[in-house]
Design an enzyme around this catalytic site. Structure first.
Site: not given
Ligand SMILES: NC(=O)c1ccc[n+]([C@@H]2O[C@H](COP(=O)([O-])OP(=O)(O)OC[C@H]3O[C@@H](n4cnc5c(N)ncnc54)[C@H](OP(=O)(O)O)[C@@H]3O)[C@@H](O)[C@H]2O)c1
Length: 338
Positions: A208, A226
């Site tokens: 995941g 970012k």
């Protein structure tokens, strides 16, 4: 503090859970009493000026996949986020819809509408900031409200405010960081297990950590977002994602990593600002503080006169990111008293 929450996915739901769990402490310590007066997902919106029943909202979303079970008096199927942002009375809009790097939508319109309406905004969605951060900050200032976005970089690790507040008085000469957990996990697996990228990626997807389409992480785009946000906030640049030279890890082979290993080095995907903004793979010493493994993030500030200062922490996760929303709300609450 009346809040409209836009996006009720992993982060939005974690934030709602945190309000339930931490409510008494937030009131006691910070005089913060968050009240969710609106929750919006892609299917509709729920509204209650007295405060929505958070437990019921979470149960409804978990069971039905929608907010429908909150009840017909509160829930309006098909009601759009823009309508909720403009028409539900609130002090703050928390924006947690998916990141889009082409147009920044739908988050960009949500953030703009909220600021223009005089709402403070907490945004975990990187899209609007990667595309239009300088304009959005100006819009916030013009409307005398705050635009906060701690959760966009470092998840729960307070990267932005650490640099802004704790490094006051120092000159930050450059910033370099491992800002994407998925690509770092893939590189770590390739290095430690000697496996090729496709197998490391399959493992990341199984756990995941990676999306079915991993381009955003592996291609360096998430790192670039970012970097833009950090550089603009900390160094006062006015970058958008289009100003970043971006090269991901997609072309690396196990041979490249082994060559680095033979020299006592590791290959990492690093976002760097030192006059220009760049995302690329770099070889760093095994003992370098940026050599974090797995899904960890690390960011180094090269400062004068204190030297290099590195912050390490979990770069993502619903709960972690929700904790950064709380930090931003506390900051907004403090601004009420000023
Ligand atoms: N997950 C993390 O660890 C993490 C960390 C830092 C930052 N972020 C950022 O935070 C944001 C949220 O992440 P997440 O993991 O919570 O994503 P997510 O689980 O995919 O949830 C997104 C939510 O937004 C809703 N949504 C989508 N389009 C919408 C629209 N037009 N109007 C209203 N709601 C809409 C979705 O509705 P439905 O529920 O109906 O599909 C869903 O509830 C993203 O931008 C992400 O990049 C995430």
């Amino acid at each position: 503090m009346r809040i409209v929450l836009v996006g009720f996915g992993v982060v939005g739901r974690s934030f709602a859970e945190l309000i339930l769990e931490e409510g008494p402490k937030l009131d006691r310590h910070y005089g913060l009493r968050p009240r969710l007066v609106g929750i919006v997902d892609s299917g509709g919106a729920a509204e209650d000026q007295e405060g929505l029943d958070i437990a019921k909202a979470l149960k409804s979303k978990q069971g039905k996949g929608s907010l429908e079970d909150i009840g017909p008096e509160a829930y309006a199927k098909g009601r759009k986020a823009l309508d909720a942002i403009k028409n539900i009375d609130c002090e703050v809009v928390v924006e947690c819809t998916p990141t889009d790097l082409k147009l920044g939508e739908p988050g960009l319109s949500h953030v703009k509408a909220a600021l223009m309406r005089g709402r403070h905004v907490v945004c975990t969605n990187k899209g609007p900031l990667a595309i239009a951060m300088p304009a959005l900050l100006e819009l916030a200032q013009h409307n005398s409200v705050l635009l906060k976005f701690s959760g966009t970089v470092g998840g729960g690790t307070p990267v932005l405010d650490f640099a802004k507040r704790c490094l006051e008085g120092s000159t930050i000469r450059s910033i370099s960081g491992i800002l994407n957990g998925t690509s770092n996990f893939v590189l770590s697996q390739m290095t430690s297990k000697g496996i090729e990228m496709k197998d490391a990626l399959a493992e990341a997807q199984k756990l995941g950590y990676a999306e079915a389409d991993p381009t955003y992480d592996i291609g360096g785009f998430d790192t670039a977002c970012k970097l833009v946000i950090t550089s603009n906030y900390v160094l006062g640049t006015a970058y958008s994602i289009h100003d970043v030279d971006i090269q991901g890890i997609q072309d690396l082979s196990i041979g490249d990593l082994e060559k680095a290993k033979a020299k006592g080095k590791v290959v990492k995907l690093i976002g760097r600002v030192d006059g220009k903004a760049k995302v690329s793979t770099e070889m760093i010493d095994i003992a370098h503080p940026l050599n974090v493994s797995g899904t960890f993030n690390a960011i180094s500030f090269d400062t004068y006169p204190a030297g290099e200062i590195t912050l390490v922490g979990k770069g993502a996760g619903g709960r972690e990111t929700a904790s950064s929303i709380l930090r931003d709300l506390i900051e907004i609450r403090r601004s009420f008293a000023r």
